[in-house]
Design a protein around this motif. Structure first.
Motif, PDB file in Angstrom:
ATOM      1  N   ILE A   1      -5.860 -49.340   8.925  1.00  0.00           N
ATOM      2  CA  ILE A   1      -4.604 -49.117   9.632  1.00  0.00           C
ATOM      3  C   ILE A   1      -3.632 -50.225   9.204  1.00  0.00           C
ATOM      4  CG2 ILE A   1      -5.110 -50.531  11.647  1.00  0.00           C
ATOM      5  CD1 ILE A   1      -3.698 -47.007  11.920  1.00  0.00           C
ATOM      6  N   PRO A   2      -2.334 -49.934   9.049  1.00  0.00           N
ATOM      7  CA  PRO A   2      -1.402 -50.934   8.501  1.00  0.00           C
ATOM      8  C   PRO A   2      -0.874 -51.959   9.494  1.00  0.00           C
ATOM      9  CG  PRO A   2      -0.269 -48.859   8.813  1.00  0.00           C
ATOM     10  CD  PRO A   2      -1.712 -48.600   9.147  1.00  0.00           C
ATOM     11  N   VAL A   3      -1.569 -52.186  10.609  1.00  0.00           N
ATOM     12  CA  VAL A   3      -1.169 -53.220  11.562  1.00  0.00           C
ATOM     13  C   VAL A   3      -2.390 -54.048  11.929  1.00  0.00           C
ATOM     14  CG1 VAL A   3       0.669 -51.772  12.516  1.00  0.00           C
ATOM     15  CG2 VAL A   3      -1.562 -51.824  13.637  1.00  0.00           C
ATOM     16  N   THR A   4      -2.142 -55.293  12.346  1.00  0.00           N
ATOM     17  CA  THR A   4      -3.234 -56.145  12.807  1.00  0.00           C
ATOM     18  C   THR A   4      -3.412 -55.982  14.316  1.00  0.00           C
ATOM     19  OG1 THR A   4      -1.740 -58.029  13.142  1.00  0.00           O
ATOM     20  CG2 THR A   4      -2.826 -57.844  10.998  1.00  0.00           C
ATOM     21  N   GLY A   5      -4.644 -56.103  14.758  1.00  0.00           N
ATOM     22  CA  GLY A   5      -4.919 -56.083  16.191  1.00  0.00           C
ATOM     23  C   GLY A   5      -4.931 -54.695  16.793  1.00  0.00           C
ATOM     24  N   PRO A   6      -4.942 -54.636  18.143  1.00  0.00           N
ATOM     25  CA  PRO A   6      -4.972 -53.347  18.856  1.00  0.00           C
ATOM     26  C   PRO A   6      -3.727 -52.520  18.555  1.00  0.00           C
ATOM     27  CG  PRO A   6      -5.472 -55.180  20.327  1.00  0.00           C
ATOM     28  CD  PRO A   6      -4.939 -55.783  19.058  1.00  0.00           C
ATOM     29  N   TYR A   7      -3.854 -51.200  18.644  1.00  0.00           N
ATOM     30  CA  TYR A   7      -2.712 -50.329  18.343  1.00  0.00           C
ATOM     31  C   TYR A   7      -2.875 -48.979  19.025  1.00  0.00           C
ATOM     32  CZ  TYR A   7      -5.952 -47.931  15.233  1.00  0.00           C
ATOM     33  OH  TYR A   7      -7.029 -47.244  14.747  1.00  0.00           O
ATOM     34  N   VAL A   8      -1.773 -48.253  19.077  1.00  0.00           N
ATOM     35  CA  VAL A   8      -1.781 -46.855  19.535  1.00  0.00           C
ATOM     36  C   VAL A   8      -0.739 -46.101  18.722  1.00  0.00           C
ATOM     37  CG1 VAL A   8      -0.164 -47.376  21.408  1.00  0.00           C
ATOM     38  CG2 VAL A   8      -1.498 -45.267  21.484  1.00  0.00           C
TER      39      VAL A   8
ATOM     40  N   PRO B   1       0.526 -39.709   6.506  1.00  0.00           N
ATOM     41  CA  PRO B   1      -0.348 -40.880   6.349  1.00  0.00           C
ATOM     42  C   PRO B   1      -1.651 -40.800   7.142  1.00  0.00           C
ATOM     43  CG  PRO B   1       1.907 -41.518   6.930  1.00  0.00           C
ATOM     44  CD  PRO B   1       1.777 -40.045   7.179  1.00  0.00           C
ATOM     45  N   GLU B   2      -1.708 -39.961   8.177  1.00  0.00           N
ATOM     46  CA  GLU B   2      -2.863 -39.978   9.072  1.00  0.00           C
ATOM     47  C   GLU B   2      -4.200 -39.716   8.377  1.00  0.00           C
ATOM     48  OE1 GLU B   2      -2.535 -38.377  13.058  1.00  0.00           O
ATOM     49  OE2 GLU B   2      -0.386 -38.130  12.728  1.00  0.00           O
ATOM     50  N   PRO B   3      -4.328 -38.675   7.545  1.00  0.00           N
ATOM     51  CA  PRO B   3      -5.634 -38.436   6.914  1.00  0.00           C
ATOM     52  C   PRO B   3      -6.041 -39.514   5.926  1.00  0.00           C
ATOM     53  CG  PRO B   3      -4.247 -36.467   6.836  1.00  0.00           C
ATOM     54  CD  PRO B   3      -3.368 -37.624   7.209  1.00  0.00           C
ATOM     55  N   VAL B   4      -5.091 -40.325   5.469  1.00  0.00           N
ATOM     56  CA  VAL B   4      -5.394 -41.338   4.467  1.00  0.00           C
ATOM     57  C   VAL B   4      -6.187 -42.496   5.068  1.00  0.00           C
ATOM     58  CG1 VAL B   4      -4.387 -43.038   2.904  1.00  0.00           C
ATOM     59  CG2 VAL B   4      -3.407 -40.748   3.065  1.00  0.00           C
ATOM     60  N   SER B   5      -5.747 -42.962   6.250  1.00  0.00           N
ATOM     61  CA  SER B   5      -6.368 -44.138   6.829  1.00  0.00           C
ATOM     62  C   SER B   5      -7.420 -43.819   7.887  1.00  0.00           C
ATOM     63  CB  SER B   5      -5.290 -45.040   7.453  1.00  0.00           C
ATOM     64  OG  SER B   5      -4.432 -45.544   6.459  1.00  0.00           O
ATOM     65  N   TYR B   6      -7.218 -42.702   8.578  1.00  0.00           N
ATOM     66  CA  TYR B   6      -8.084 -42.489   9.736  1.00  0.00           C
ATOM     67  C   TYR B   6      -8.139 -41.007  10.064  1.00  0.00           C
ATOM     68  CZ  TYR B   6      -3.344 -43.734  10.938  1.00  0.00           C
ATOM     69  OH  TYR B   6      -1.987 -43.860  10.924  1.00  0.00           O
ATOM     70  N   THR B   7      -8.984 -40.288   9.370  1.00  0.00           N
ATOM     71  CA  THR B   7      -9.046 -38.840   9.520  1.00  0.00           C
ATOM     72  C   THR B   7      -9.483 -38.422  10.923  1.00  0.00           C
ATOM     73  OG1 THR B   7     -11.302 -38.897   8.662  1.00  0.00           O
ATOM     74  CG2 THR B   7      -9.558 -38.440   7.098  1.00  0.00           C
ATOM     75  N   HIS B   8     -10.157 -39.302  11.656  1.00  0.00           N
ATOM     76  CA  HIS B   8     -10.684 -38.942  12.965  1.00  0.00           C
ATOM     77  C   HIS B   8      -9.691 -39.194  14.093  1.00  0.00           C
ATOM     78  CE1 HIS B   8     -11.275 -43.226  12.470  1.00  0.00           C
ATOM     79  NE2 HIS B   8     -11.481 -43.355  13.763  1.00  0.00           N
ATOM     80  N   LEU B   9      -8.524 -39.769  13.793  1.00  0.00           N
ATOM     81  CA  LEU B   9      -7.568 -40.095  14.841  1.00  0.00           C
ATOM     82  C   LEU B   9      -6.580 -38.964  15.080  1.00  0.00           C
ATOM     83  CD1 LEU B   9      -6.716 -43.808  14.001  1.00  0.00           C
ATOM     84  CD2 LEU B   9      -8.646 -42.854  15.225  1.00  0.00           C
ATOM     85  N   ARG B  10      -6.148 -38.832  16.313  1.00  0.00           N
ATOM     86  CA  ARG B  10      -5.148 -37.820  16.654  1.00  0.00           C
ATOM     87  C   ARG B  10      -3.934 -38.510  17.261  1.00  0.00           C
ATOM     88  NH1 ARG B  10      -7.757 -33.312  20.260  1.00  0.00           N
ATOM     89  NH2 ARG B  10      -5.678 -32.439  19.940  1.00  0.00           N
ATOM     90  N   ALA B  11      -2.755 -38.156  16.763  1.00  0.00           N
ATOM     91  CA  ALA B  11      -1.520 -38.780  17.237  1.00  0.00           C
ATOM     92  C   ALA B  11      -1.372 -38.587  18.738  1.00  0.00           C
ATOM     93  CB  ALA B  11      -0.317 -38.157  16.521  1.00  0.00           C
ATOM     94  N   HIS B  12      -0.810 -39.606  19.407  1.00  0.00           N
ATOM     95  CA  HIS B  12      -0.530 -39.637  20.836  1.00  0.00           C
ATOM     96  C   HIS B  12      -1.791 -39.773  21.687  1.00  0.00           C
ATOM     97  CE1 HIS B  12       3.555 -38.567  19.900  1.00  0.00           C
ATOM     98  NE2 HIS B  12       3.135 -37.497  19.277  1.00  0.00           N
ATOM     99  N   GLU B  13      -2.972 -39.752  21.088  1.00  0.00           N
ATOM    100  CA  GLU B  13      -4.200 -39.810  21.871  1.00  0.00           C
ATOM    101  C   GLU B  13      -5.043 -41.032  21.547  1.00  0.00           C
ATOM    102  OE1 GLU B  13      -6.284 -36.197  21.293  1.00  0.00           O
ATOM    103  OE2 GLU B  13      -4.688 -34.940  22.113  1.00  0.00           O
TER     104      GLU B  13
END
Length: 211
Positions: free
Chosen positions: A77-84, A194-206
């Motif tokens: 993910i392109p940020v450090t630390g916790p994120y949403v 960008p979502e499938p590139v870094s984290y295919t298992h993540l869903r936006a807003h969730e």
């Protein structure tokens, strides 16, 4: 938290910077080519001019692009630390606002105050520029380009060589206390989700990671 709309002016600025970086890469390729062999003549010259709008990569870029593609789904993910994730890619209806749609050219990632933007893969910084008082950085990974927007400060410059997870700069925190990175990914001139590139298992807003 209200999702930031993608500003037309900002998008045009990013597009122009990517085009300028593409032209620089093309000029460098042609310069290196001229050092090793004579300029092609006749029909070859005409064909090469017709292809000037196509992004061209050398052998090292092709290798890097191939590695980038093989790592899709495993890039950080392109940020450090916790994120949403608070804004997803593409056009969609804004929840709670009738007849209001957003056209997001990337994704918006909310982090904690003081969080840093970091590169998702090895690459070269091709542009650092300001828009509305904030910094934006373009990093080229072969034929792929990652875009990091809404930065308060940067510690890289054009030409900097970066490794995966290298820090680019600090993400801006607005007056409401929101620290949000706007992140885009492109292949040549094509905009990518960008979502499938870094984290295919993540869903936006969730997706939340201890934020």
């Amino acid at each position: 938290y209200e999702i930031m709309p993608s500003l037309v002016g900002s998008e045009m600025c990013i597009r122009d910077r990517i085009e300028a970086a593409r032209k620089r890469a093309e000029e460098e390729r042609r310069r290196k080519q001229a050092q090793t062999k004579k300029q092609p003549a006749g029909e070859s010259v005409k064909k090469e001019k017709e292809q000037m709008d196509v992004y061209k990569v050398d052998d090292s870029d092709r290798k890097l692009s191939g590695t980038f593609e093989r790592n899709k789904g495993r890039l950080p993910i392109p940020v450090t630390g916790p994120y949403v994730i608070v804004g997803r890619y593409g056009q969609y209806q804004v929840e709670g606002l009738k007849n209001v749609r957003l056209d997001n050219k990337g994704i918006d990632i909310k982090a904690k105050s003081g969080a840093m933007a970091r590169t998702i893969f090895d690459g070269e910084v091709t542009a650092v520029f300001q828009y509305n008082g904030l910094a934006n950085v373009l990093v080229r990974h072969g034929s792929y380009i990652s875009v990091y927007c809404n930065l308060e400060s940067v510690i890289v410059k054009q030409g900097s060589q970066l490794k995966t997870r290298d820090v680019i700069g600090q993400i801006n925190t607005d007056a409401d206390g929101n620290t949000v990175l706007h992140f885009q990914l492109r292949k040549e001139k094509e905009k990518l989700n960008p979502e499938p590139v870094s984290y295919t298992h993540l869903r936006a807003h969730e997706t939340r990671h201890d934020l």
